[in-house]
Write a protein that holds these residues in place. Structure first.
Motif, PDB file in Angstrom:
ATOM      1  N   PRO A 139      22.231 -21.154  12.438  1.00  0.00           N
ATOM      2  CA  PRO A 139      23.749 -20.248  12.455  1.00  0.00           C
ATOM      3  C   PRO A 139      23.280 -18.744  13.314  1.00  0.00           C
ATOM      4  N   HIS A 140      21.683 -18.762  12.623  1.00  0.00           N
ATOM      5  CA  HIS A 140      21.728 -17.904  12.995  1.00  0.00           C
ATOM      6  C   HIS A 140      21.265 -17.781  15.239  1.00  0.00           C
ATOM      7  N   MET A 141      21.633 -18.297  15.614  1.00  0.00           N
ATOM      8  CA  MET A 141      21.697 -18.706  16.845  1.00  0.00           C
ATOM      9  C   MET A 141      23.067 -18.407  17.692  1.00  0.00           C
ATOM     10  N   LEU A 142      23.839 -18.400  17.196  1.00  0.00           N
ATOM     11  CA  LEU A 142      24.925 -18.665  17.470  1.00  0.00           C
ATOM     12  C   LEU A 142      25.568 -16.944  17.782  1.00  0.00           C
TER      13      LEU A 142
ATOM     14  N   GLU B  83      36.410 -30.556  10.711  1.00  0.00           N
ATOM     15  CA  GLU B  83      36.209 -29.450  11.019  1.00  0.00           C
ATOM     16  C   GLU B  83      36.428 -27.728  10.309  1.00  0.00           C
ATOM     17  N   ARG B  84      36.103 -28.250   9.347  1.00  0.00           N
ATOM     18  CA  ARG B  84      35.873 -26.792   8.541  1.00  0.00           C
ATOM     19  C   ARG B  84      34.451 -26.596   8.979  1.00  0.00           C
ATOM     20  N   ASN B  85      33.622 -27.662   9.331  1.00  0.00           N
ATOM     21  CA  ASN B  85      31.642 -26.859   9.955  1.00  0.00           C
ATOM     22  C   ASN B  85      32.125 -26.069  11.489  1.00  0.00           C
ATOM     23  N   ALA B  86      33.316 -26.762  11.869  1.00  0.00           N
ATOM     24  CA  ALA B  86      33.382 -26.680  13.639  1.00  0.00           C
ATOM     25  C   ALA B  86      34.734 -24.973  13.769  1.00  0.00           C
ATOM     26  N   LEU B  87      34.546 -24.762  12.647  1.00  0.00           N
ATOM     27  CA  LEU B  87      35.324 -23.683  12.351  1.00  0.00           C
ATOM     28  C   LEU B  87      34.167 -22.623  12.032  1.00  0.00           C
ATOM     29  N   PHE B  88      33.851 -22.776  11.229  1.00  0.00           N
ATOM     30  CA  PHE B  88      32.964 -21.985  10.972  1.00  0.00           C
ATOM     31  C   PHE B  88      31.868 -21.649  11.366  1.00  0.00           C
ATOM     32  N   ALA B  89      31.514 -22.253  12.714  1.00  0.00           N
ATOM     33  CA  ALA B  89      30.616 -22.110  13.580  1.00  0.00           C
ATOM     34  C   ALA B  89      30.985 -21.121  14.527  1.00  0.00           C
ATOM     35  N   GLU B  90      32.322 -21.887  14.886  1.00  0.00           N
ATOM     36  CA  GLU B  90      32.934 -20.684  16.115  1.00  0.00           C
ATOM     37  C   GLU B  90      33.724 -19.250  15.138  1.00  0.00           C
ATOM     38  N   LEU B  91      33.677 -19.559  14.024  1.00  0.00           N
ATOM     39  CA  LEU B  91      32.986 -17.840  13.128  1.00  0.00           C
ATOM     40  C   LEU B  91      32.260 -16.823  13.420  1.00  0.00           C
ATOM     41  N   LEU B  92      31.037 -18.070  13.005  1.00  0.00           N
ATOM     42  CA  LEU B  92      29.114 -17.157  13.389  1.00  0.00           C
ATOM     43  C   LEU B  92      29.868 -16.805  15.459  1.00  0.00           C
TER      44      LEU B  92
ATOM     45  N   TRP C 196      25.424 -24.387   4.370  1.00  0.00           N
ATOM     46  CA  TRP C 196      25.406 -24.139   5.747  1.00  0.00           C
ATOM     47  C   TRP C 196      24.337 -24.336   7.145  1.00  0.00           C
ATOM     48  N   ALA C 197      23.035 -23.942   6.152  1.00  0.00           N
ATOM     49  CA  ALA C 197      21.732 -23.994   6.730  1.00  0.00           C
ATOM     50  C   ALA C 197      21.689 -25.496   7.446  1.00  0.00           C
ATOM     51  N   ALA C 198      21.889 -26.032   6.485  1.00  0.00           N
ATOM     52  CA  ALA C 198      21.745 -28.285   6.507  1.00  0.00           C
ATOM     53  C   ALA C 198      23.268 -28.854   7.530  1.00  0.00           C
ATOM     54  N   VAL C 199      24.449 -28.482   7.290  1.00  0.00           N
ATOM     55  CA  VAL C 199      25.189 -28.428   7.960  1.00  0.00           C
ATOM     56  C   VAL C 199      24.712 -28.318   9.476  1.00  0.00           C
ATOM     57  N   PHE C 200      24.590 -27.476   9.898  1.00  0.00           N
ATOM     58  CA  PHE C 200      23.714 -26.891  11.774  1.00  0.00           C
ATOM     59  C   PHE C 200      22.250 -27.967  11.994  1.00  0.00           C
ATOM     60  N   ARG C 201      21.215 -28.173  11.057  1.00  0.00           N
ATOM     61  CA  ARG C 201      20.517 -28.937  11.128  1.00  0.00           C
ATOM     62  C   ARG C 201      21.097 -30.450  11.063  1.00  0.00           C
ATOM     63  N   ARG C 202      22.327 -30.887  10.289  1.00  0.00           N
ATOM     64  CA  ARG C 202      22.733 -32.438  10.341  1.00  0.00           C
ATOM     65  C   ARG C 202      23.419 -32.241  11.873  1.00  0.00           C
TER      66      ARG C 202
ATOM     67  N   VAL D 125      30.307 -32.981  19.206  1.00  0.00           N
ATOM     68  CA  VAL D 125      29.070 -33.980  18.594  1.00  0.00           C
ATOM     69  C   VAL D 125      28.588 -33.539  17.454  1.00  0.00           C
ATOM     70  N   GLY D 126      28.220 -33.020  16.776  1.00  0.00           N
ATOM     71  CA  GLY D 126      27.004 -32.189  15.859  1.00  0.00           C
ATOM     72  C   GLY D 126      27.983 -32.520  14.593  1.00  0.00           C
ATOM     73  N   LEU D 127      29.237 -31.316  14.558  1.00  0.00           N
ATOM     74  CA  LEU D 127      29.986 -31.109  13.433  1.00  0.00           C
ATOM     75  C   LEU D 127      31.724 -31.864  13.203  1.00  0.00           C
TER      76      LEU D 127
END
Length: 308
Positions: free
Chosen positions: A216-219, A36-45, A194-200, A15-17
DNA sequence: ACCCGATAACTGGGTTTCTC
DNA sequence: GAGAAACCCAGTTATCGGGT
């Protein structure tokens, strides 16, 4: 410390990314361009427990090759996180899921390649006086040409985040940024980007009534808590085997808690085990995991008493 | 266990870029 | 041109490691 469960992460990612609706369907009003890029980065973390700055400063040439990840039948690929990007200059080995590695190469082949094209088109705008041009690069080293025209070989694990952001691969025809994660114009995705991506993304989730605020740190915390619970469960299984084999004792109990914590310490890159201990208290918060482990334990003891 | 300093991460607010 | 997304910077807050 805050962490999220896998269900919550899936909602945040989709929903978010990715800009889906909470039911998983497409949202026609979504205007995001890097889902997709942002979701991939989140999954990487989430799957590696890397810090934001560690994941953000990876170079494309450091990734295991596309061929290597297609040739292997392993599910995890050992990846040496360079000392220069790890906190405290302490290199460590993390496990990259091969499934994720393949998607990283897909991202590089499409979205990142487009970004590099845009970068080349805008070369006059992007021209930076502080760029660091590498004429050769592989997974371990780069060759740069210094101001004096001399070629210098530099080990990649010594290249600092600041220099990584400046690093470009240059040949006779083109100059392309060397970082893995790029914006659509080929600029470097910085940690604050990236922090802004997560915030949005969190804000978008809340607009649908999904009450989460993911950083990001939560992940990284989530990785640690899930990994610790799984390590303890795996260790419980081994302790059961020891007991049934007649080799019960202090060593088995030490291993039950001590080994998972030490494994987690290495995965997280903590210099001190006391930093890893904080995740034990988080397990207390996640009672279901603890209850499940205790139930397993109680069931096994019950079986033994019945047998006796 | 507690404290403190260094460093990383987060946030608010502003600017730039993009799509419609 | 408007509105949304992406990006950047500076100040604040949290995390982590080491010392006691």
């Amino acid at each position: 410390m805050r962490f999220i469960g896998l269900d919550q992460f899936a909602l945040f990612r989709d929903v978010g990314l990715r800009g889906c609706l909470p039911d998983g369907s497409e949202d026609p009003s979504w205007r995001g361009r890097h889902g997709e890029r942002n979701a991939l980065f989140a999954e990487l973390l989430l799957t590696t427990g890397m810090r934001l700055a560690e994941a953000a400063h990876l170079l494309f040439c450091e990734l295991p090759s596309s061929e290597a990840c297609h040739d292997t039948d392993q599910r995890l690929f050992p990846f040496r996180l360079p000392a220069a990007v790890a906190k405290g200059d302490k290199a460590r080995t993390i496990r990259l899921p091969v499934r994720l590695l393949r998607r990283l190469h897909d991202y590089a082949a499409l979205e990142r390649a487009n970004a590099i094209e845009r970068f080349a088109e805008r070369s006059a705008v992007n021209a930076k006086t502080d760029a660091l041009s590498a004429v050769e690069a592989d997974r371990n080293m780069i060759v740069i040409v210094g101001d004096d025209g001399q070629r210098k070989r530099i080990r990649l694990d010594l290249v600092t985040p600041h220099d990584r952001r400046r690093l470009c691969n240059a040949d006779d025809m083109n100059v392309a940024p060397a970082m893995l994660w790029l914006t659509e114009t080929g600029a470097v995705m910085t940690p604050w980007g990236w922090a802004a991506v997560f915030r949005r993304a969190s804000k978008r989730c809340r607009s649908f009534g999904i009450d989460i605020d993911v950083t990001p740190h939560m992940l990284r915390h989530s990785f640690a808590v899930h990994m610790l619970s799984m390590l303890i469960r795996a260790q419980l299984g081994m302790v059961m085997q020891d007991r049934s084999g007649g080799a019960a004792g202090d060593a088995a109990y030490r291993r039950m808690i001590g080994d998972p914590l030490q494994k987690l310490q290495r995965l997280m890159g903590h210099a001190s085990i006391t930093s890893t201990h904080i995740y034990l208290s988080s397990l207390d918060e996640s009672r279901a995991l603890v209850d499940a482990a205790i139930n397993d334990w109680a069931d096994a003891l019950g079986d033994e008493e019945t047998a006796a």
